[in-house]
Design a protein around this motif. Structure first.
Motif, PDB file in Angstrom:
ATOM      1  N   LYS A  76       0.910  -1.072  -0.082  1.00 49.51           N
ATOM      2  CA  LYS A  76       0.039  -0.267   0.070  1.00 49.51           C
ATOM      3  C   LYS A  76       0.691   0.866  -0.145  1.00 49.51           C
ATOM      4  N   THR A  77       1.939   1.561   1.131  1.00 52.91           N
ATOM      5  CA  THR A  77       2.556   2.608   1.327  1.00 52.91           C
ATOM      6  C   THR A  77       3.254   2.597  -0.131  1.00 52.91           C
ATOM      7  N   ALA A  78       4.126   1.665  -0.772  1.00 49.53           N
ATOM      8  CA  ALA A  78       4.919   1.657  -2.073  1.00 49.53           C
ATOM      9  C   ALA A  78       3.893   2.052  -3.623  1.00 49.53           C
ATOM     10  N   PHE A  79       2.447   1.730  -3.778  1.00 47.51           N
ATOM     11  CA  PHE A  79       1.635   2.245  -4.405  1.00 47.51           C
ATOM     12  C   PHE A  79       1.593   3.582  -4.201  1.00 47.51           C
ATOM     13  N   MET A  80       1.652   3.931  -3.236  1.00 47.99           N
ATOM     14  CA  MET A  80       1.866   5.578  -2.269  1.00 47.99           C
ATOM     15  C   MET A  80       2.640   6.269  -3.420  1.00 47.99           C
ATOM     16  N   ASP A  81       3.924   5.828  -2.360  1.00 50.62           N
ATOM     17  CA  ASP A  81       5.265   6.409  -2.877  1.00 50.62           C
ATOM     18  C   ASP A  81       5.179   6.344  -4.963  1.00 50.62           C
ATOM     19  N   MET A  82       4.406   5.619  -5.564  1.00 48.33           N
ATOM     20  CA  MET A  82       4.231   5.251  -7.211  1.00 48.33           C
ATOM     21  C   MET A  82       3.674   6.758  -7.412  1.00 48.33           C
ATOM     22  N   LEU A  83       2.670   6.804  -6.996  1.00 44.00           N
ATOM     23  CA  LEU A  83       2.010   8.594  -7.002  1.00 44.00           C
ATOM     24  C   LEU A  83       2.507   9.943  -6.272  1.00 44.00           C
ATOM     25  N   VAL A  84       3.408   9.382  -5.546  1.00 43.89           N
ATOM     26  CA  VAL A  84       4.151  11.254  -5.080  1.00 43.89           C
ATOM     27  C   VAL A  84       4.559  11.122  -6.022  1.00 43.89           C
ATOM     28  N   LEU A  85       5.945  10.547  -6.002  1.00 41.69           N
ATOM     29  CA  LEU A  85       6.846  10.137  -7.532  1.00 41.69           C
ATOM     30  C   LEU A  85       6.031  10.777  -8.696  1.00 41.69           C
ATOM     31  N   GLU A  86       4.649  10.427  -9.318  1.00 35.13           N
ATOM     32  CA  GLU A  86       4.094  10.679 -10.622  1.00 35.13           C
ATOM     33  C   GLU A  86       4.131  12.059 -10.253  1.00 35.13           C
ATOM     34  N   THR A  87       3.475  13.090  -9.310  1.00 33.78           N
ATOM     35  CA  THR A  87       2.806  13.976  -9.073  1.00 33.78           C
ATOM     36  C   THR A  87       3.915  15.431  -8.869  1.00 33.78           C
ATOM     37  N   HIS A  88       4.947  14.591  -7.609  1.00 34.49           N
ATOM     38  CA  HIS A  88       5.826  15.390  -7.503  1.00 34.49           C
ATOM     39  C   HIS A  88       7.445  15.496  -7.429  1.00 34.49           C
ATOM     40  N   ALA A  89       8.215  16.394  -7.614  1.00 30.88           N
ATOM     41  CA  ALA A  89      10.171  16.919  -8.416  1.00 30.88           C
ATOM     42  C   ALA A  89      10.570  15.759  -7.083  1.00 30.88           C
ATOM     43  N   ILE A  90      10.680  14.716  -6.688  1.00 31.90           N
ATOM     44  CA  ILE A  90      11.253  15.362  -5.045  1.00 31.90           C
ATOM     45  C   ILE A  90      12.452  14.237  -5.291  1.00 31.90           C
ATOM     46  N   GLN A  91      12.748  13.233  -6.444  1.00 31.48           N
ATOM     47  CA  GLN A  91      13.408  12.349  -5.899  1.00 31.48           C
ATOM     48  C   GLN A  91      14.586  13.236  -5.807  1.00 31.48           C
TER      49      GLN A  91
END
Length: 373
Positions: A76-91
């Protein structure tokens, strides 16, 4: 021996007849461990306009309130991470700040030190994101990442009171567990729409090493497990709430490699590559006992010959299997030629990277942006 003989010259010796230290104070003080939460000092940079996000709040029909629920360590948290990286320029910023490698999990919504240390979510963590559908329509998603441990089921129950729908995350290898069953029953009895996310698809290829045809039956078994729980919860009325990839309420995901698709979004990939493909009609023929006749270029309900492959195996599973096998087994030069045919181009240094990192880079270009529906 005297104190001077033991400790040397210039040492002050203090002798007390009674203990002056209070009993409440320990002789050797324990090491204090401060418990903290990780907080962003500023708003993280995003790929969408924040003004556009606030404008979307004025249109309730464009807002989706969703809870990510499922058993412990199902992703679940890993799936949330995918959405975050898709929308946030934080990598890049995270790489510099934490020294995380590309193949390590981000765990963006696990902000407490205990969650970080133990590697599991304890509190439900909400986030608001702007995501688009396969048709390019943007929606404001208020997503709650809930804990998967059975001890924190109260957090899940509270989240269910706030949402319009539940995304049920299930590990494809482990299937429906005890906590998953309880979550399904609770969602069905509360009349909350369910969407199934079958996660960790790469385990079928890399761990179980089963052929694509058997992988189809494994996926079908997981879907039927969920539908059986729904039917047993509300006997006679479960058919209306039945989950199926054809309806678009079943997703296939691999959070470790950062990809996710539905039949509709995979059909859209074919349409973009070859053109002239009716996405909706093609997607309906990618599941179930449907077979492709290469000579007539038509679909049939019965196999043309003995051992014929279903359309899902032919058009979805086999390309993914081939992508994984070529990327892992081939050398840099051979892989470069193979990927160029798919329109995937990497830097020369990336071909020599660790297999897991290389696989993630290839999947990012092959699947592109993933869609929730």
């Amino acid at each position: 021996p005297t104190a001077t003989q033991v400790f040397g010259e210039g040492v002050e010796t203090l002798v007390q007849e009674e203990d002056a230290q209070p009993l409440t104070q320990p002789i050797i003080a324990p090491v204090e461990q401060k418990k903290f939460s990780i907080q962003e000092a500023d708003l993280p940079p995003v790929y969408f306009d924040r003004g556009f996000m606030t404008d979307l709040m004025n249109f309730p029909e464009q807002i989706r309130n969703i809870a990510l629920a499922g058993h412990l360590h199902h992703g679940k948290t890993a799936f949330m991470d995918m959405l975050v990286l898709e929308t946030h320029a934080i990598q890049e910023r995270l790489d510099k700040r934490t020294g995380k490698k590309r193949d390590e999990q981000l765990r963006y919504t696990d902000v407490h030190v205990i969650e970080r240390d133990r590697g599991l979510s304890i509190k439900a963590a909400p986030m608001s994101l702007v995501l688009s559908s396969t048709k390019g329509k943007s929606h404001l998603f208020n997503i709650i990442d809930t804990p998967g441990h059975v001890d924190f089921v109260d957090e899940v129950a509270a989240a269910f009171r706030l949402v319009d729908g539940v995304c049920l995350v299930v590990d494809v290898v482990e299937g429906v567990q005890v906590n998953t069953e309880q979550i399904i029953k609770h969602a069905v009895l509360e009349d909350i729409p369910l969407t199934l996310i079958i996660n960790k698809m790469d385990r079928l290829i890399l761990e179980l090493k089963i052929p694509p045809t058997d992988a189809y039956f494994k996926l079908k078994h997981v879907i039927e497990e969920v539908n059986t729980v729904i039917e047993n919860t509300i006997p006679g009325r479960g058919e209306s709430k039945r989950l199926s990839p054809e309806k678009g309420n079943v997703l296939f995901a691999c959070t470790s490699m950062g990809w996710c698709f539905t039949l509709q979004s995979f059909a859209k990939m074919y349409s973009e590559s070859y053109g002239g493909v009716n996405v909706e009609e093609f997607a309906r023929r990618l599941w179930g006992d449907v077979y492709f006749n290469p000579k007539k270029r038509t679909f049939t309900r019965k196999p043309i010959e003995e051992g014929a492959k279903r359309s899902f195996v032919n058009f979805v599973m086999e390309p993914i299997y081939k992508l994984y096998s070529h990327t892992i087994s081939e050398g840099p030069e051979d892989l470069k030629r193979t990927l160029s045919k798919l329109g995937i181009f990497l830097k020369p240094s990336q071909y020599k990277a660790d297999p897991k990192v290389l696989m993630k880079l290839v999947c990012e270009q092959f699947f592109g942006m993933f869609f929730l529906y």
